[in-house]
Design a protein around this motif. Structure first.
Motif, PDB file in Angstrom:
ATOM      1  N   LEU A 101       0.970  -1.328  -0.075  1.00 58.95           N
ATOM      2  CA  LEU A 101      -0.002   0.098  -0.039  1.00 58.95           C
ATOM      3  C   LEU A 101       0.815   1.259  -0.088  1.00 58.95           C
ATOM      4  O   LEU A 101       0.645   2.189  -0.527  1.00 58.95           O
ATOM      5  CB  LEU A 101      -0.966  -0.014   1.159  1.00 58.95           C
ATOM      6  CG  LEU A 101      -1.978  -1.005   1.414  1.00 58.95           C
ATOM      7  CD1 LEU A 101      -2.763  -0.962   2.596  1.00 58.95           C
ATOM      8  CD2 LEU A 101      -3.059  -0.914  -0.015  1.00 58.95           C
ATOM      9  N   THR A 102       2.092   1.401   0.904  1.00 60.45           N
ATOM     10  CA  THR A 102       3.075   2.308   0.861  1.00 60.45           C
ATOM     11  C   THR A 102       3.562   2.635  -0.327  1.00 60.45           C
ATOM     12  O   THR A 102       3.780   3.590  -0.851  1.00 60.45           O
ATOM     13  CB  THR A 102       3.811   2.084   1.772  1.00 60.45           C
ATOM     14  OG1 THR A 102       3.222   1.857   3.058  1.00 60.45           O
ATOM     15  CG2 THR A 102       4.929   3.062   1.959  1.00 60.45           C
ATOM     16  N   SER A 103       3.857   1.700  -1.474  1.00 59.08           N
ATOM     17  CA  SER A 103       4.550   1.769  -2.527  1.00 59.08           C
ATOM     18  C   SER A 103       3.713   2.367  -3.621  1.00 59.08           C
ATOM     19  O   SER A 103       4.202   2.927  -4.544  1.00 59.08           O
ATOM     20  CB  SER A 103       5.177   0.373  -2.945  1.00 59.08           C
ATOM     21  OG  SER A 103       4.114  -0.393  -3.403  1.00 59.08           O
TER      22      SER A 103
ATOM     23  N   MET B 209      12.003   4.364   1.055  1.00 58.98           N
ATOM     24  CA  MET B 209      12.694   3.428   1.979  1.00 58.98           C
ATOM     25  C   MET B 209      12.722   3.878   3.210  1.00 58.98           C
ATOM     26  O   MET B 209      12.662   2.810   3.930  1.00 58.98           O
ATOM     27  CB  MET B 209      14.262   3.704   1.193  1.00 58.98           C
ATOM     28  CG  MET B 209      14.445   3.303  -0.203  1.00 58.98           C
ATOM     29  SD  MET B 209      13.883   1.501  -0.608  1.00 58.98           S
ATOM     30  CE  MET B 209      14.829   0.793   0.599  1.00 58.98           C
ATOM     31  N   GLY B 210      12.446   4.998   3.423  1.00 54.47           N
ATOM     32  CA  GLY B 210      12.363   5.386   4.858  1.00 54.47           C
ATOM     33  C   GLY B 210      11.088   4.849   5.565  1.00 54.47           C
ATOM     34  O   GLY B 210      11.085   4.219   6.724  1.00 54.47           O
ATOM     35  N   THR B 211       9.897   4.716   4.726  1.00 56.04           N
ATOM     36  CA  THR B 211       8.823   4.214   5.189  1.00 56.04           C
ATOM     37  C   THR B 211       8.830   2.737   5.480  1.00 56.04           C
ATOM     38  O   THR B 211       8.432   2.030   6.116  1.00 56.04           O
ATOM     39  CB  THR B 211       7.659   4.686   4.001  1.00 56.04           C
ATOM     40  OG1 THR B 211       7.466   6.016   4.098  1.00 56.04           O
ATOM     41  CG2 THR B 211       6.361   3.967   4.705  1.00 56.04           C
ATOM     42  N   TYR B 212       9.598   2.025   4.263  1.00 55.57           N
ATOM     43  CA  TYR B 212       9.916   0.686   4.398  1.00 55.57           C
ATOM     44  C   TYR B 212      10.684   0.321   5.932  1.00 55.57           C
ATOM     45  O   TYR B 212      10.395  -0.888   6.315  1.00 55.57           O
ATOM     46  CB  TYR B 212      10.672   0.147   3.124  1.00 55.57           C
ATOM     47  CG  TYR B 212       9.739   0.105   1.965  1.00 55.57           C
ATOM     48  CD1 TYR B 212       8.309   0.305   2.041  1.00 55.57           C
ATOM     49  CD2 TYR B 212      10.482  -0.425   0.897  1.00 55.57           C
ATOM     50  CE1 TYR B 212       7.637  -0.006   0.847  1.00 55.57           C
ATOM     51  CE2 TYR B 212       9.732  -0.448  -0.369  1.00 55.57           C
ATOM     52  CZ  TYR B 212       8.287  -0.279  -0.257  1.00 55.57           C
ATOM     53  OH  TYR B 212       7.358  -0.336  -1.489  1.00 55.57           O
TER      54      TYR B 212
ATOM     55  N   ILE C  62      10.985  -2.352  11.179  1.00 59.07           N
ATOM     56  CA  ILE C  62      11.361  -2.204  12.590  1.00 59.07           C
ATOM     57  C   ILE C  62      10.135  -2.454  13.403  1.00 59.07           C
ATOM     58  O   ILE C  62      10.165  -2.998  14.295  1.00 59.07           O
ATOM     59  CB  ILE C  62      11.767  -0.696  12.968  1.00 59.07           C
ATOM     60  CG1 ILE C  62      13.149  -0.309  12.268  1.00 59.07           C
ATOM     61  CG2 ILE C  62      11.911  -0.277  14.421  1.00 59.07           C
ATOM     62  CD1 ILE C  62      13.582   1.263  12.473  1.00 59.07           C
ATOM     63  N   ALA C  63       8.759  -1.996  12.971  1.00 63.02           N
ATOM     64  CA  ALA C  63       7.691  -2.193  13.606  1.00 63.02           C
ATOM     65  C   ALA C  63       7.313  -3.663  13.597  1.00 63.02           C
ATOM     66  O   ALA C  63       6.951  -4.115  14.701  1.00 63.02           O
ATOM     67  CB  ALA C  63       6.559  -1.332  13.078  1.00 63.02           C
ATOM     68  N   ALA C  64       7.605  -4.456  12.502  1.00 61.38           N
ATOM     69  CA  ALA C  64       7.269  -5.903  12.444  1.00 61.38           C
ATOM     70  C   ALA C  64       8.337  -6.534  13.297  1.00 61.38           C
ATOM     71  O   ALA C  64       7.981  -7.335  14.031  1.00 61.38           O
ATOM     72  CB  ALA C  64       7.567  -6.270  10.873  1.00 61.38           C
ATOM     73  N   SER C  65       9.586  -6.065  13.367  1.00 63.53           N
ATOM     74  CA  SER C  65      10.530  -6.580  14.527  1.00 63.53           C
ATOM     75  C   SER C  65       9.953  -6.471  15.756  1.00 63.53           C
ATOM     76  O   SER C  65      10.119  -7.559  16.609  1.00 63.53           O
ATOM     77  CB  SER C  65      11.907  -6.069  14.003  1.00 63.53           C
ATOM     78  OG  SER C  65      12.434  -6.177  13.031  1.00 63.53           O
ATOM     79  N   LEU C  66       9.660  -5.377  16.080  1.00 59.71           N
ATOM     80  CA  LEU C  66       9.268  -5.087  17.649  1.00 59.71           C
ATOM     81  C   LEU C  66       7.829  -6.259  17.901  1.00 59.71           C
ATOM     82  O   LEU C  66       7.648  -6.662  18.887  1.00 59.71           O
ATOM     83  CB  LEU C  66       8.768  -3.880  17.801  1.00 59.71           C
ATOM     84  CG  LEU C  66       9.853  -2.704  17.697  1.00 59.71           C
ATOM     85  CD1 LEU C  66       9.395  -1.339  17.850  1.00 59.71           C
ATOM     86  CD2 LEU C  66      10.927  -2.928  18.984  1.00 59.71           C
ATOM     87  N   ILE C  67       6.866  -6.173  17.044  1.00 59.36           N
ATOM     88  CA  ILE C  67       5.793  -7.124  17.172  1.00 59.36           C
ATOM     89  C   ILE C  67       6.466  -8.539  17.165  1.00 59.36           C
ATOM     90  O   ILE C  67       5.827  -9.408  18.147  1.00 59.36           O
ATOM     91  CB  ILE C  67       4.900  -6.921  16.117  1.00 59.36           C
ATOM     92  CG1 ILE C  67       4.013  -5.570  15.995  1.00 59.36           C
ATOM     93  CG2 ILE C  67       3.599  -8.050  16.004  1.00 59.36           C
ATOM     94  CD1 ILE C  67       3.351  -5.265  14.996  1.00 59.36           C
TER      95      ILE C  67
END
Length: 246
Positions: A43-45, A79-82, A87-92
């Motif tokens: 969606l971001t892309s 790339m910043g959004t990715y 990072i959010a996925a890693s924290l979850i």
């Protein structure tokens, strides 16, 4: 300290008759996180791809330097959004992984007799675990990275020194009812692993062959991952009481 064979047997015993639940508890949350990550990135892309196409059309009549600048201006935010999504996925993922590991630890200690459930992986999405485990993860990552900047070997050593921080966080809260401090858990792990880092490293190495085979067959990962995670929990549970500093 128990032998690798004994630790692996304890893991097998904790999984015996409950493999189906263990596989689901491990795989389903991982699939959910992967799907959400993929959807968010897709969606971001979309807007960035559209913007990039427009920028290239405008830059077609310009020189190559201007085109490169337009492309960079478009790609940098994407790339910043990715990176933020990753990072959010890693924290979850670390919170989910902790829920699975704590469930295996309970089973090894005889506190859990019923089959494993997918919901067990989500047990840490509550206070004080959610924020606390994330802070531990961030600090461990920073400390390990800083040590790696010196040399690779010190970074690896510190990675194993801090490896029990999550289990310690769990035990402190379960034992006292208080919210542990992240640095307290990391320090306790460092002290707890004094003299045992090499043993855990060798234990991890003993799984390499199975890990490669499981990766080749793909479906073998359904067996390998729970087995490895349960063995890691057995290692923590087997650390001598006299080494405990928390």
């Amino acid at each position: 300290m128990k032998s690798r064979k004994e630790l692996k047997q304890e893991a097998k015993d904790a999984l015996s008759g409950r493999w189906g639940g263990a596989i689901l508890m491990t795989v389903v949350p991982g699939i959910i996180v992967a799907l959400i990550t993929w959807i968010l990135m897709a969606l971001t892309s979309v807007p960035f791809v559209f913007t990039s196409a427009v920028s290239e059309m405008i830059a077609d009549s310009s020189n190559s330097a201007e085109m490169s600048l337009a492309t960079f201006a478009t790609m940098a935010p994407m790339m910043g959004t990715y990176t933020l999504i990753t990072i959010a996925a890693s924290l979850i993922q670390i919170v989910l992984q902790s829920g699975v590991n704590f469930t295996y630890l309970d089973a090894l200690r005889g506190r859990r007799e019923e089959p494993y459930r997918v919901a067990d992986a989500f047990r840490c999405f509550r206070s004080p675990y959610l924020l606390g485990l994330i802070v531990v993860f961030i600090l461990v990552s920073i400390f390990s990275y800083l040590w790696t900047l010196l040399l690779i070997i010190p970074g690896i050593i510190k990675f194993y020194s801090y490896s029990q921080s999550y289990f310690i966080y769990y035990d402190i809260h379960e034992g006292t009812g208080e919210k542990p401090k992240a640095l307290e858990c990391i320090t306790a792990s460092r002290r707890l692993m004094d003299g045992y880092k090499w043993k855990l490293f060798i234990l991890d190495l003993s799984f390499i062959g199975w890990g490669i085979l499981a990766s080749i067959t793909v479906i073998g990962l359904l067996w390998f991952i729970p087995y490895y995670q349960a063995t890691r929990a057995a290692f923590y549970n087997a650390l001598p009481d006299e080494a405990v500093t928390f």
